[in-house]
Design a protein around this motif. Structure first.
Motif, PDB file in Angstrom:
ATOM      1  N   VAL A  84     -35.320  20.941 -12.377  1.00 14.11           N
ATOM      2  CA  VAL A  84     -34.365  21.710 -11.403  1.00 14.11           C
ATOM      3  C   VAL A  84     -34.011  20.842 -10.287  1.00 14.11           C
ATOM      4  O   VAL A  84     -32.959  20.510  -9.699  1.00 14.11           O
ATOM      5  CB  VAL A  84     -35.358  22.899 -10.755  1.00 14.11           C
ATOM      6  CG1 VAL A  84     -34.536  23.605  -9.701  1.00 14.11           C
ATOM      7  CG2 VAL A  84     -35.356  24.107 -11.881  1.00 14.11           C
ATOM      8  N   THR A  85     -35.056  20.211  -9.727  1.00 17.29           N
ATOM      9  CA  THR A  85     -35.050  19.333  -8.685  1.00 17.29           C
ATOM     10  C   THR A  85     -34.126  17.978  -8.943  1.00 17.29           C
ATOM     11  O   THR A  85     -33.113  17.797  -8.214  1.00 17.29           O
ATOM     12  CB  THR A  85     -36.159  18.834  -7.865  1.00 17.29           C
ATOM     13  OG1 THR A  85     -37.056  18.188  -8.795  1.00 17.29           O
ATOM     14  CG2 THR A  85     -37.046  19.796  -7.317  1.00 17.29           C
ATOM     15  N   ASP A  86     -33.889  17.447 -10.180  1.00 20.24           N
ATOM     16  CA  ASP A  86     -33.725  16.445 -10.672  1.00 20.24           C
ATOM     17  C   ASP A  86     -31.949  16.710 -11.095  1.00 20.24           C
ATOM     18  O   ASP A  86     -31.255  16.049 -10.557  1.00 20.24           O
ATOM     19  CB  ASP A  86     -33.808  15.950 -11.970  1.00 20.24           C
ATOM     20  CG  ASP A  86     -35.248  15.215 -11.776  1.00 20.24           C
ATOM     21  OD1 ASP A  86     -35.956  14.717 -10.818  1.00 20.24           O
ATOM     22  OD2 ASP A  86     -35.959  14.789 -12.823  1.00 20.24           O
ATOM     23  N   ALA A  87     -31.827  17.795 -11.317  1.00 13.60           N
ATOM     24  CA  ALA A  87     -30.212  18.210 -11.457  1.00 13.60           C
ATOM     25  C   ALA A  87     -29.634  18.602 -10.036  1.00 13.60           C
ATOM     26  O   ALA A  87     -28.552  17.959  -9.966  1.00 13.60           O
ATOM     27  CB  ALA A  87     -30.578  19.690 -12.114  1.00 13.60           C
ATOM     28  N   ALA A  89     -25.687  13.274  -5.638  1.00 13.09           N
ATOM     29  CA  ALA A  89     -25.474  11.761  -5.778  1.00 13.09           C
ATOM     30  C   ALA A  89     -24.356  11.376  -6.489  1.00 13.09           C
ATOM     31  O   ALA A  89     -23.491  10.357  -6.398  1.00 13.09           O
ATOM     32  CB  ALA A  89     -26.754  11.065  -6.400  1.00 13.09           C
ATOM     33  N   HIS A  90     -23.791  12.126  -7.627  1.00 13.55           N
ATOM     34  CA  HIS A  90     -22.771  11.874  -8.460  1.00 13.55           C
ATOM     35  C   HIS A  90     -21.619  12.559  -8.466  1.00 13.55           C
ATOM     36  O   HIS A  90     -20.398  12.011  -8.856  1.00 13.55           O
ATOM     37  CB  HIS A  90     -23.281  11.846 -10.025  1.00 13.55           C
ATOM     38  CG  HIS A  90     -24.371  10.732 -10.279  1.00 13.55           C
ATOM     39  ND1 HIS A  90     -25.597  10.953  -9.982  1.00 13.55           N
ATOM     40  CD2 HIS A  90     -24.159   9.437 -10.660  1.00 13.55           C
ATOM     41  CE1 HIS A  90     -26.494   9.792 -10.213  1.00 13.55           C
ATOM     42  NE2 HIS A  90     -25.383   8.960 -10.581  1.00 13.55           N
ATOM     43  N   PHE A 142     -18.264  20.474  -5.852  1.00 11.48           N
ATOM     44  CA  PHE A 142     -18.719  21.734  -5.594  1.00 11.48           C
ATOM     45  C   PHE A 142     -19.188  22.149  -4.175  1.00 11.48           C
ATOM     46  O   PHE A 142     -19.364  20.996  -3.583  1.00 11.48           O
ATOM     47  CB  PHE A 142     -20.183  22.004  -6.452  1.00 11.48           C
ATOM     48  CG  PHE A 142     -21.092  21.322  -6.253  1.00 11.48           C
ATOM     49  CD1 PHE A 142     -22.377  21.578  -5.541  1.00 11.48           C
ATOM     50  CD2 PHE A 142     -21.426  20.078  -6.913  1.00 11.48           C
ATOM     51  CE1 PHE A 142     -23.298  20.670  -5.112  1.00 11.48           C
ATOM     52  CE2 PHE A 142     -22.425  19.003  -6.641  1.00 11.48           C
ATOM     53  CZ  PHE A 142     -23.329  19.376  -5.771  1.00 11.48           C
ATOM     54  N   ASP A 143     -19.252  23.302  -3.756  1.00 12.99           N
ATOM     55  CA  ASP A 143     -19.471  23.752  -2.295  1.00 12.99           C
ATOM     56  C   ASP A 143     -20.846  24.463  -2.230  1.00 12.99           C
ATOM     57  O   ASP A 143     -21.385  24.539  -1.104  1.00 12.99           O
ATOM     58  CB  ASP A 143     -18.253  24.526  -1.783  1.00 12.99           C
ATOM     59  CG  ASP A 143     -16.983  23.880  -1.979  1.00 12.99           C
ATOM     60  OD1 ASP A 143     -16.971  22.891  -1.534  1.00 12.99           O
ATOM     61  OD2 ASP A 143     -15.989  24.702  -2.328  1.00 12.99           O
ATOM     62  N   THR A 144     -21.328  25.055  -3.262  1.00  8.23           N
ATOM     63  CA  THR A 144     -22.190  25.902  -3.232  1.00  8.23           C
ATOM     64  C   THR A 144     -23.294  25.480  -4.535  1.00  8.23           C
ATOM     65  O   THR A 144     -22.840  25.252  -5.636  1.00  8.23           O
ATOM     66  CB  THR A 144     -21.826  27.280  -3.479  1.00  8.23           C
ATOM     67  OG1 THR A 144     -21.031  27.728  -2.627  1.00  8.23           O
ATOM     68  CG2 THR A 144     -23.229  28.268  -3.579  1.00  8.23           C
TER      69      THR A 144
END
Length: 193
Positions: free
Chosen positions: A51-54, A60-61, A66-68
């Motif tokens: 979850v945190t990595d996603a 980062a990439h 996305f805004d949300t």
């Protein structure tokens, strides 16, 4: 324009062609699943870090896409944090729950394991509300509801013995019953549907 982190089973509507055509929405969906062994015992800590990595990878990439960020839902995220907490508590000798889980395939968390889970959830929410706010992103966190109960009282304020408890408040099911405001207070709005 949503990065949708699916930690549960909530994407059926989002995957529906009718939803996409009517709402004109095509969120970026990241599905997080626990790796579960033959007896239902998960590979610990793996899903929490996914979850945190996603979120970190997306920021980062392709943050401009996305805004949300929507994490759906808290119940699974709490379970992931619990498993991460088990590993930490085993390593620091605060709990032997992980060893018992490995030996007996039974999940019986100790009080300190619940404390580790709550701390990790607070760390996650505190960190990402700040990170996403500074990046100009909205943060939605879906949670089941928790009913806070109390003993009923008569008109004089005396407890009615033998009567079932009544609902005092309805809150998001995010941390322990002793600190129901801890996570909710981090957000600008809390809705109940």
């Amino acid at each position: 324009r949503t990065l949708y982190i699916d930690t549960g089973d909530g994407t059926e509507t989002l995957r529906s062609p009718l939803f996409k055509s009517r709402v004109n929405s095509n969120p970026i969906v990241v599905r997080i699943e626990e790796k579960v062994g033959p007896r239902g015992v998960p590979d610990l800590a793996d899903a929490y870090y996914k979850v945190t990595d996603a979120i970190d990878y997306a920021l980062a990439h392709f943050a401009a896409d996305f805004d949300t960020v929507c994490v759906d839902e808290m119940t699974a995220l709490r379970r992931y944090a619990m498993y991460r907490g088990l590993e930490y508590n085993q390593k620091t000798r605060r709990s032997t729950t992980l060893k018992k889980l490995e030996d007996d395939d039974m999940f019986l968390p100790a009080v300190q394991d619940w404390g580790a889970e709550m701390s990790l959830i607070e760390q996650f929410c505190t960190g990402y509300t700040s990170i996403l706010k500074h990046r100009g992103k909205h943060f939605l966190l879906a949670a089941h509801q928790r009913f806070l109960l109390e003993k009923p009282r008569n008109k004089d304020g005396e407890v009615l013995i033998g009567e079932p408890q009544v609902v005092k408040e309805v809150r998001p099911a995010v941390t322990g019953a002793q600190f129901p405001d801890t996570i909710s207070a981090l957000f600008d709005n809390v809705w109940r549907c």
